[in-house]
Design an enzyme around this catalytic site. Structure first.
Site, PDB file in Angstrom:
ATOM      1  N   SER A 122       0.826  -1.210   0.000  1.00 59.08           N
ATOM      2  CA  SER A 122       0.000   0.000   0.000  1.00 59.08           C
ATOM      3  C   SER A 122       0.865   1.267   0.000  1.00 59.08           C
ATOM      4  O   SER A 122       0.327   2.372   0.030  1.00 59.08           O
ATOM      5  CB  SER A 122      -0.937  -0.010   1.225  1.00 59.08           C
ATOM      6  OG  SER A 122      -0.191   0.044   2.426  1.00 59.08           O
ATOM      7  N   LYS A 174       3.333   2.135   2.331  1.00 53.39           N
ATOM      8  CA  LYS A 174       3.655   2.663   3.672  1.00 53.39           C
ATOM      9  C   LYS A 174       5.100   3.136   3.762  1.00 53.39           C
ATOM     10  O   LYS A 174       5.375   4.244   4.209  1.00 53.39           O
ATOM     11  CB  LYS A 174       3.450   1.590   4.753  1.00 53.39           C
ATOM     12  CG  LYS A 174       2.071   1.024   4.849  1.00 53.39           C
ATOM     13  CD  LYS A 174       1.987  -0.012   5.963  1.00 53.39           C
ATOM     14  CE  LYS A 174       2.888  -1.218   5.752  1.00 53.39           C
ATOM     15  NZ  LYS A 174       2.548  -2.035   4.578  1.00 53.39           N
ATOM     16  N   SER A 187      11.445   0.478  -0.084  1.00 53.35           N
ATOM     17  CA  SER A 187      10.031   0.345  -0.424  1.00 53.35           C
ATOM     18  C   SER A 187       9.890  -0.617  -1.597  1.00 53.35           C
ATOM     19  O   SER A 187      10.859  -0.909  -2.294  1.00 53.35           O
ATOM     20  CB  SER A 187       9.448   1.709  -0.793  1.00 53.35           C
ATOM     21  OG  SER A 187       9.941   2.109  -2.052  1.00 53.35           O
ATOM     22  N   GLU A 243       8.167  -0.875   9.780  1.00 50.66           N
ATOM     23  CA  GLU A 243       7.726  -2.217  10.214  1.00 50.66           C
ATOM     24  C   GLU A 243       7.487  -2.239  11.722  1.00 50.66           C
ATOM     25  O   GLU A 243       7.909  -3.152  12.438  1.00 50.66           O
ATOM     26  CB  GLU A 243       8.774  -3.278   9.819  1.00 50.66           C
ATOM     27  CG  GLU A 243       9.057  -3.343   8.324  1.00 50.66           C
ATOM     28  CD  GLU A 243       7.919  -3.922   7.483  1.00 50.66           C
ATOM     29  OE1 GLU A 243       6.853  -4.302   8.032  1.00 50.66           O
ATOM     30  OE2 GLU A 243       8.090  -3.968   6.244  1.00 50.66           O
ATOM     31  N   CYS A 250      -9.504  -7.857  -8.107  1.00 57.49           N
ATOM     32  CA  CYS A 250     -10.554  -7.093  -8.792  1.00 57.49           C
ATOM     33  C   CYS A 250     -10.185  -5.626  -9.057  1.00 57.49           C
ATOM     34  O   CYS A 250     -10.929  -4.924  -9.719  1.00 57.49           O
ATOM     35  CB  CYS A 250     -11.857  -7.153  -7.989  1.00 57.49           C
ATOM     36  SG  CYS A 250     -11.817  -6.119  -6.514  1.00 57.49           S
ATOM     37  N   TYR A 303       2.575 -12.975  -0.485  1.00 60.16           N
ATOM     38  CA  TYR A 303       1.437 -12.125  -0.117  1.00 60.16           C
ATOM     39  C   TYR A 303       0.845 -11.387  -1.306  1.00 60.16           C
ATOM     40  O   TYR A 303       1.540 -11.086  -2.281  1.00 60.16           O
ATOM     41  CB  TYR A 303       1.888 -11.077   0.910  1.00 60.16           C
ATOM     42  CG  TYR A 303       2.366 -11.653   2.212  1.00 60.16           C
ATOM     43  CD1 TYR A 303       1.459 -12.134   3.149  1.00 60.16           C
ATOM     44  CD2 TYR A 303       3.724 -11.709   2.510  1.00 60.16           C
ATOM     45  CE1 TYR A 303       1.902 -12.666   4.348  1.00 60.16           C
ATOM     46  CE2 TYR A 303       4.179 -12.248   3.720  1.00 60.16           C
ATOM     47  CZ  TYR A 303       3.259 -12.718   4.633  1.00 60.16           C
ATOM     48  OH  TYR A 303       3.693 -13.243   5.824  1.00 60.16           O
TER      49      TYR A 303
HETATM   50 ZN    ZN Z   1     -11.036  -7.344  -4.740  1.00 62.46          ZN
END
Ligand code: ZN
Length: 187
Positions: free
Chosen positions: A21, A23, A59, A90, A149, A174
């Site tokens: 994301s 961070k 990053s 972290e 999605c 992940y």
């Molecule tokens: Zn989704």
């Protein structure tokens, strides 16, 4: 955003969200701004996380900034010295003492900027991050993009069946997922 009235006024900022994301990227951006303003900056990360570099925060977008790897939160207190800005990446990996350490640094007039995961792979609050969010002056929730999605994503899907809370890894283990596409691991 916060405005500094007195230069001895400390506070805590938390940047949190799922994996991928941005961070660490946001943490690096804020620390660089402080360095450009010639503020003294001390940067830390837990010794557990040496995925990309033992002495840098890196990053996923491949930006990096030098950091000191520490085994305990108390080391952050010892090694911050006269720094006006303290960056911690972290932060979810630190023991609960991290709350007291951040609080003390802020009380001492330092700007403390923490980045970390707010939820673990089971979508449960991660480590001491909930407490840090409670005492912070400023919170930024970063969102990733769901790998299934394309919707905004705030959860981290673990692709392996490992059930330890901490399995350090990245793209191979992940994925960022939205609320709808995330599936909780079976117990
Ligand atoms: Zn989704």
């Amino acid at each position: 955003m916060l405005h500094v009235i007195d230069k001895d006024y400390g506070w805590i900022e938390v940047i949190c969200g799922s994996m991928f994301s941005g961070k660490s990227e946001e943490l690096i951006r804020r620390l660089r701004r402080a360095q450009i303003a010639q503020q003294e900056v001390a940067i830390f990360k837990p010794a557990i996380d040496d995925r990309y570099s033992a002495n840098h925060i890196v990053s996923h977008s491949e930006q990096q900034i030098p950091a000191i790897a520490v085994k305990t939160a108390w080391e952050i207190l010892e090694k911050s010295g006269d720094a006006h800005v303290v960056g911690i990446d972290e932060v979810q990996f630190f023991e609960p003492e991290i709350i007291e350490v951040c609080d003390k640094l802020a009380n001492d007039g330092k700007r403390v900027i923490c980045a970390g995961l707010d939820q673990d792979y089971r979508a449960q609050p991660f480590g001491s991050v909930p407490q840090l969010l409670a005492i912070a002056e400023s919170i930024t929730k970063t969102l990733a993009i769901c790998m299934c999605c394309g919707a905004p994503a705030n959860r981290t899907q673990r692709l392996s069946k490992d059930s330890n809370q901490v399995v350090v890894g990245a793209k191979e283990i992940y994925e960022a997922r939205c609320r709808k596409c995330y599936s909780a691991p079976s117990k």
